[in-house]
Motif scaffolding. Structure first.
Motif, PDB file in Angstrom:
ATOM      1  N   ASN A 187       0.815  -1.221   0.000  1.00 21.15           N
ATOM      2  CA  ASN A 187       0.000   0.000   0.000  1.00 21.15           C
ATOM      3  C   ASN A 187       0.846   1.266   0.000  1.00 21.15           C
ATOM      4  OD1 ASN A 187      -2.316  -1.529   0.000  1.00 21.15           O
ATOM      5  ND2 ASN A 187      -2.595  -1.445   2.218  1.00 21.15           N
ATOM      6  N   ILE A 188       1.935   1.291   0.775  1.00 22.18           N
ATOM      7  CA  ILE A 188       2.757   2.494   0.829  1.00 22.18           C
ATOM      8  C   ILE A 188       3.471   2.722  -0.496  1.00 22.18           C
ATOM      9  CG2 ILE A 188       4.766   1.300   1.819  1.00 22.18           C
ATOM     10  CD1 ILE A 188       3.599   4.943   2.436  1.00 22.18           C
ATOM     11  N   LYS A 189       3.879   1.640  -1.159  1.00 20.61           N
ATOM     12  CA  LYS A 189       4.516   1.801  -2.470  1.00 20.61           C
ATOM     13  C   LYS A 189       3.524   2.345  -3.492  1.00 20.61           C
ATOM     14  CE  LYS A 189       6.117  -2.418  -2.789  1.00 20.61           C
ATOM     15  NZ  LYS A 189       6.805  -3.589  -3.394  1.00 20.61           N
ATOM     16  N   HIS A 190       2.300   1.852  -3.439  1.00 20.59           N
ATOM     17  CA  HIS A 190       1.275   2.354  -4.353  1.00 20.59           C
ATOM     18  C   HIS A 190       0.979   3.829  -4.073  1.00 20.59           C
ATOM     19  CE1 HIS A 190      -2.312   2.495  -6.837  1.00 20.59           C
ATOM     20  NE2 HIS A 190      -2.984   2.977  -5.791  1.00 20.59           N
ATOM     21  N   TYR A 191       0.911   4.182  -2.807  1.00 20.91           N
ATOM     22  CA  TYR A 191       0.627   5.573  -2.426  1.00 20.91           C
ATOM     23  C   TYR A 191       1.723   6.512  -2.919  1.00 20.91           C
ATOM     24  CZ  TYR A 191      -0.239   9.679   0.479  1.00 20.91           C
ATOM     25  OH  TYR A 191      -0.470  10.965   0.913  1.00 20.91           O
ATOM     26  N   LEU A 192       2.980   6.129  -2.730  1.00 16.75           N
ATOM     27  CA  LEU A 192       4.101   6.967  -3.170  1.00 16.75           C
ATOM     28  C   LEU A 192       4.098   7.132  -4.687  1.00 16.75           C
ATOM     29  CD1 LEU A 192       6.954   5.604  -0.867  1.00 16.75           C
ATOM     30  CD2 LEU A 192       5.837   7.836  -0.724  1.00 16.75           C
ATOM     31  N   TYR A 193       3.822   6.038  -5.396  1.00 20.79           N
ATOM     32  CA  TYR A 193       3.793   6.129  -6.860  1.00 20.79           C
ATOM     33  C   TYR A 193       2.653   7.029  -7.335  1.00 20.79           C
ATOM     34  CZ  TYR A 193       2.822   4.882 -11.688  1.00 20.79           C
ATOM     35  OH  TYR A 193       2.552   4.945 -13.031  1.00 20.79           O
ATOM     36  N   LYS A 194       1.467   6.808  -6.779  1.00 19.68           N
ATOM     37  CA  LYS A 194       0.290   7.549  -7.216  1.00 19.68           C
ATOM     38  C   LYS A 194       0.402   9.038  -6.953  1.00 19.68           C
ATOM     39  CE  LYS A 194      -4.733   7.775  -6.533  1.00 19.68           C
ATOM     40  NZ  LYS A 194      -5.884   7.191  -5.803  1.00 19.68           N
ATOM     41  N   GLU A 208      10.947  17.171  -9.471  1.00 21.79           N
ATOM     42  CA  GLU A 208      10.187  16.616  -8.333  1.00 21.79           C
ATOM     43  C   GLU A 208      10.580  15.171  -8.017  1.00 21.79           C
ATOM     44  OE1 GLU A 208       7.694  19.780 -10.253  1.00 21.79           O
ATOM     45  OE2 GLU A 208       9.006  18.142 -10.901  1.00 21.79           O
ATOM     46  N   LEU A 209      11.243  14.524  -8.950  1.00 21.81           N
ATOM     47  CA  LEU A 209      11.610  13.116  -8.745  1.00 21.81           C
ATOM     48  C   LEU A 209      13.034  12.936  -8.213  1.00 21.81           C
ATOM     49  CD1 LEU A 209      10.126  11.501 -11.989  1.00 21.81           C
ATOM     50  CD2 LEU A 209       9.072  11.671  -9.733  1.00 21.81           C
ATOM     51  N   LEU A 210      13.770  14.035  -8.077  1.00 21.07           N
ATOM     52  CA  LEU A 210      15.169  13.935  -7.671  1.00 21.07           C
ATOM     53  C   LEU A 210      15.335  13.570  -6.201  1.00 21.07           C
ATOM     54  CD1 LEU A 210      16.680  16.987  -9.604  1.00 21.07           C
ATOM     55  CD2 LEU A 210      16.666  14.556 -10.263  1.00 21.07           C
ATOM     56  N   ASN A 211      14.419  14.024  -5.365  1.00 15.14           N
ATOM     57  CA  ASN A 211      14.537  13.807  -3.919  1.00 15.14           C
ATOM     58  C   ASN A 211      13.269  13.169  -3.382  1.00 15.14           C
ATOM     59  OD1 ASN A 211      17.173  15.211  -3.369  1.00 15.14           O
ATOM     60  ND2 ASN A 211      16.035  16.943  -4.253  1.00 15.14           N
ATOM     61  N   LEU A 219       9.261  15.192   1.266  1.00 17.89           N
ATOM     62  CA  LEU A 219       9.606  15.724   2.594  1.00 17.89           C
ATOM     63  C   LEU A 219       8.773  15.070   3.692  1.00 17.89           C
ATOM     64  CD1 LEU A 219       9.939  19.529   1.709  1.00 17.89           C
ATOM     65  CD2 LEU A 219      11.772  17.837   2.002  1.00 17.89           C
ATOM     66  N   SER A 220       7.615  14.572   3.323  1.00 18.76           N
ATOM     67  CA  SER A 220       6.722  13.938   4.313  1.00 18.76           C
ATOM     68  C   SER A 220       7.270  12.597   4.795  1.00 18.76           C
ATOM     69  CB  SER A 220       5.331  13.718   3.713  1.00 18.76           C
ATOM     70  OG  SER A 220       4.785  14.922   3.252  1.00 18.76           O
ATOM     71  N   TYR A 221       8.287  12.087   4.081  1.00 24.44           N
ATOM     72  CA  TYR A 221       8.850  10.789   4.447  1.00 24.44           C
ATOM     73  C   TYR A 221      10.367  10.913   4.617  1.00 24.44           C
ATOM     74  CZ  TYR A 221       4.288   9.022   3.080  1.00 24.44           C
ATOM     75  OH  TYR A 221       2.937   8.788   2.998  1.00 24.44           O
ATOM     76  N   VAL A 260      12.920   7.929   4.168  1.00 22.85           N
ATOM     77  CA  VAL A 260      13.293   7.393   2.855  1.00 22.85           C
ATOM     78  C   VAL A 260      14.588   8.056   2.394  1.00 22.85           C
ATOM     79  CG1 VAL A 260      12.606   7.098   0.452  1.00 22.85           C
ATOM     80  CG2 VAL A 260      10.872   7.012   2.253  1.00 22.85           C
ATOM     81  N   LYS A 261      15.607   7.246   2.200  1.00 17.51           N
ATOM     82  CA  LYS A 261      16.905   7.781   1.794  1.00 17.51           C
ATOM     83  C   LYS A 261      16.914   8.105   0.295  1.00 17.51           C
ATOM     84  CE  LYS A 261      19.251   5.087   5.362  1.00 17.51           C
ATOM     85  NZ  LYS A 261      20.244   4.035   5.649  1.00 17.51           N
ATOM     86  N   LYS A 262      17.791   9.038  -0.076  1.00 20.26           N
ATOM     87  CA  LYS A 262      17.817   9.517  -1.452  1.00 20.26           C
ATOM     88  C   LYS A 262      18.169   8.407  -2.432  1.00 20.26           C
ATOM     89  CE  LYS A 262      19.593  13.245  -4.365  1.00 20.26           C
ATOM     90  NZ  LYS A 262      20.383  14.497  -4.422  1.00 20.26           N
ATOM     91  N   ASP A 263      19.157   7.562  -2.098  1.00 17.29           N
ATOM     92  CA  ASP A 263      19.544   6.496  -3.025  1.00 17.29           C
ATOM     93  C   ASP A 263      18.432   5.450  -3.158  1.00 17.29           C
ATOM     94  OD1 ASP A 263      19.907   5.766  -0.405  1.00 17.29           O
ATOM     95  OD2 ASP A 263      21.604   4.435  -0.807  1.00 17.29           O
ATOM     96  N   GLU A 264      17.687   5.198  -2.063  1.00 14.70           N
ATOM     97  CA  GLU A 264      16.565   4.270  -2.106  1.00 14.70           C
ATOM     98  C   GLU A 264      15.437   4.839  -2.978  1.00 14.70           C
ATOM     99  OE1 GLU A 264      17.085   2.285   2.353  1.00 14.70           O
ATOM    100  OE2 GLU A 264      15.719   3.974   2.029  1.00 14.70           O
ATOM    101  N   TRP A 265      15.202   6.122  -2.830  1.00 12.36           N
ATOM    102  CA  TRP A 265      14.168   6.792  -3.619  1.00 12.36           C
ATOM    103  C   TRP A 265      14.510   6.743  -5.110  1.00 12.36           C
ATOM    104  CZ3 TRP A 265       9.341   8.244  -3.581  1.00 12.36           C
ATOM    105  CH2 TRP A 265       8.883   9.198  -4.489  1.00 12.36           C
ATOM    106  N   LYS A 266      15.763   6.917  -5.429  1.00 12.91           N
ATOM    107  CA  LYS A 266      16.208   6.900  -6.818  1.00 12.91           C
ATOM    108  C   LYS A 266      15.954   5.538  -7.454  1.00 12.91           C
ATOM    109  CE  LYS A 266      20.265   7.878  -9.696  1.00 12.91           C
ATOM    110  NZ  LYS A 266      21.703   8.279  -9.690  1.00 12.91           N
ATOM    111  N   VAL A 267      16.252   4.487  -6.710  1.00 13.41           N
ATOM    112  CA  VAL A 267      16.023   3.127  -7.208  1.00 13.41           C
ATOM    113  C   VAL A 267      14.524   2.872  -7.393  1.00 13.41           C
ATOM    114  CG1 VAL A 267      16.220   0.676  -6.649  1.00 13.41           C
ATOM    115  CG2 VAL A 267      18.143   2.212  -6.201  1.00 13.41           C
ATOM    116  N   PHE A 268      13.724   3.325  -6.428  1.00  9.96           N
ATOM    117  CA  PHE A 268      12.278   3.125  -6.483  1.00  9.96           C
ATOM    118  C   PHE A 268      11.666   3.843  -7.691  1.00  9.96           C
ATOM    119  CE2 PHE A 268       7.961   4.551  -5.097  1.00  9.96           C
ATOM    120  CZ  PHE A 268       7.358   3.299  -5.102  1.00  9.96           C
ATOM    121  N   VAL A 269      12.075   5.096  -7.916  1.00 10.79           N
ATOM    122  CA  VAL A 269      11.557   5.868  -9.047  1.00 10.79           C
ATOM    123  C   VAL A 269      11.935   5.206 -10.370  1.00 10.79           C
ATOM    124  CG1 VAL A 269      11.744   8.057 -10.298  1.00 10.79           C
ATOM    125  CG2 VAL A 269      11.508   8.057  -7.798  1.00 10.79           C
TER     126      VAL A 269
END
Length: 331
Positions: free
Chosen positions: A26-33, A47-50, A53-55, A58-67
């Motif tokens: 659910n959290i992955k779906h929420y972040l994507y949506k 907007e996809l670089l970082n 702020l609400s989370y 979530v580390k920057k390198d993890e966010w990059k992989v997820f995006v």
């Protein structure tokens, strides 16, 4: 400092892991949506670089992989395929919201059978006292019984003289007092016994409240076998009163001189490991009894001597139920 691990009761392990898995999905779906979907056509958007702020966790390198994963062609193709499959679902995952009566009408439309045939033959020759039920579990049990009945009458399984009682006949209702519930359920069960068409093995699923148990009544010997995957010492007292009273009413109604005192047997059966498996256990119990007949209860051999079912033991039930149910779910 956050806790690195938790000690989980083995009986709740499956339920806890399922809950964690759902939350993670659910959290992955929420972040994507909310943070990625609008930029599908522009992967380099600022907007996809970082991470949001609400989370802050979530580390920057993890966010990059997820995006990168969510914007990949492979993920987009799989998402599109899942949506197409989902669009084929006729009833929006709410098969039982219409209740047994609505499902009966649906089966009539799909199979071309008359309502009297469905009520008189499906689910144990006479599916009486249909009530609206707001539970997916109810429709599963209804369809499993339909499936087992078809296997008995039109398939290779020997007919051991088995018929079913719909669970709604004995379903508890918080709006009723205990005595009224027992009285009404006894009358419905007695009526079912009067219309059993010489079938001597009566399968009665029962839910006293958030847990499924099974009673199997042998009319020839007036013996009732009780199967509970929690393996309590005693038979559920409400179910016992319902069956005992129904037998008395049946004898009075039919003028039978049969012995009405029921001999109760707390049957040996596999024990569920957690708190959510009772439904599948009851379905498996019913299937084994339909296949083997009363002898499996007389020999105390439900489950083939196993103390606990493995997931593999439910594969056939899941596959057979889903295959049979698909006739009513998909066009």
């Amino acid at each position: 400092m956050s806790q690195q691990y938790f000690i989980v009761d083995p009986r709740s392990r499956k339920n806890v892991l399922q809950s964690i898995g759902n939350s993670w999905k659910n959290i992955k779906h929420y972040l994507y949506k909310n943070y990625i979907k609008d930029h599908n056509d522009n992967p380099e958007a600022e907007e996809l670089l970082n991470p949001p702020l609400s989370y802050p966790s979530v580390k920057k390198d993890e966010w990059k992989v997820f995006v990168a994963h969510r914007l990949s062609k492979a993920w987009q193709d799989q998402s599109k395929k899942n949506k197409e499959v989902r669009a084929k679902n006729k009833y929006n995952h709410r098969l039982s919201r219409k209740g047994h009566a609505g499902l009966t009408v649906e089966i009539m439309q799909e199979t071309g059978k008359e309502e009297t045939i469905l009520k008189g033959r499906c689910c144990g020759k006479r599916l009486e006292n249909l009530k609206l039920e707001d539970s997916n579990q109810m429709s599963k049990r209804l369809l499993i019984k339909l499936y087992l009945y078809e296997r008995i009458k039109n398939g290779p399984i020997q007919d051991h003289g088995i018929c079913f009682v719909t669970a709604s006949a004995t379903m508890t209702d918080e709006r009723k007092t205990k005595s009224k519930h027992i009285d009404e359920s006894s009358k419905l069960l007695a009526k079912r016994l009067c219309n059993r068409n010489k079938n001597d093995i009566i399968i009665v699923p029962y839910n006293p409240g958030k847990h499924w148990v099974l009673a199997v009544l042998d009319m020839k010997t007036t013996t009732c076998y009780y199967l509970d995957s929690l393996r309590p010492i005693d038979v559920n007292p409400e179910l016992k009163q319902i069956v005992d009273s129904a037998m008395v009413l049946y004898a009075v109604t039919t003028g039978s001189d049969m012995r009405v005192k029921v001999n109760w047997v707390n049957s040996k059966c596999p024990t569920q490991p957690g708190c959510t498996e009772c439904g599948y256990y009851i379905l498996n119990f019913m299937k084994e009894i339909v296949h083997e007949g009363l002898q499996i209860l007389i020999n105390n051999n439900v489950g083939g001597g196993k103390t606990e079912y493995a997931d593999a033991d439910f594969d056939d039930v899941r596959e057979e139920w889903s295959s049979y149910a698909s006739h009513f779910i998909y066009r």
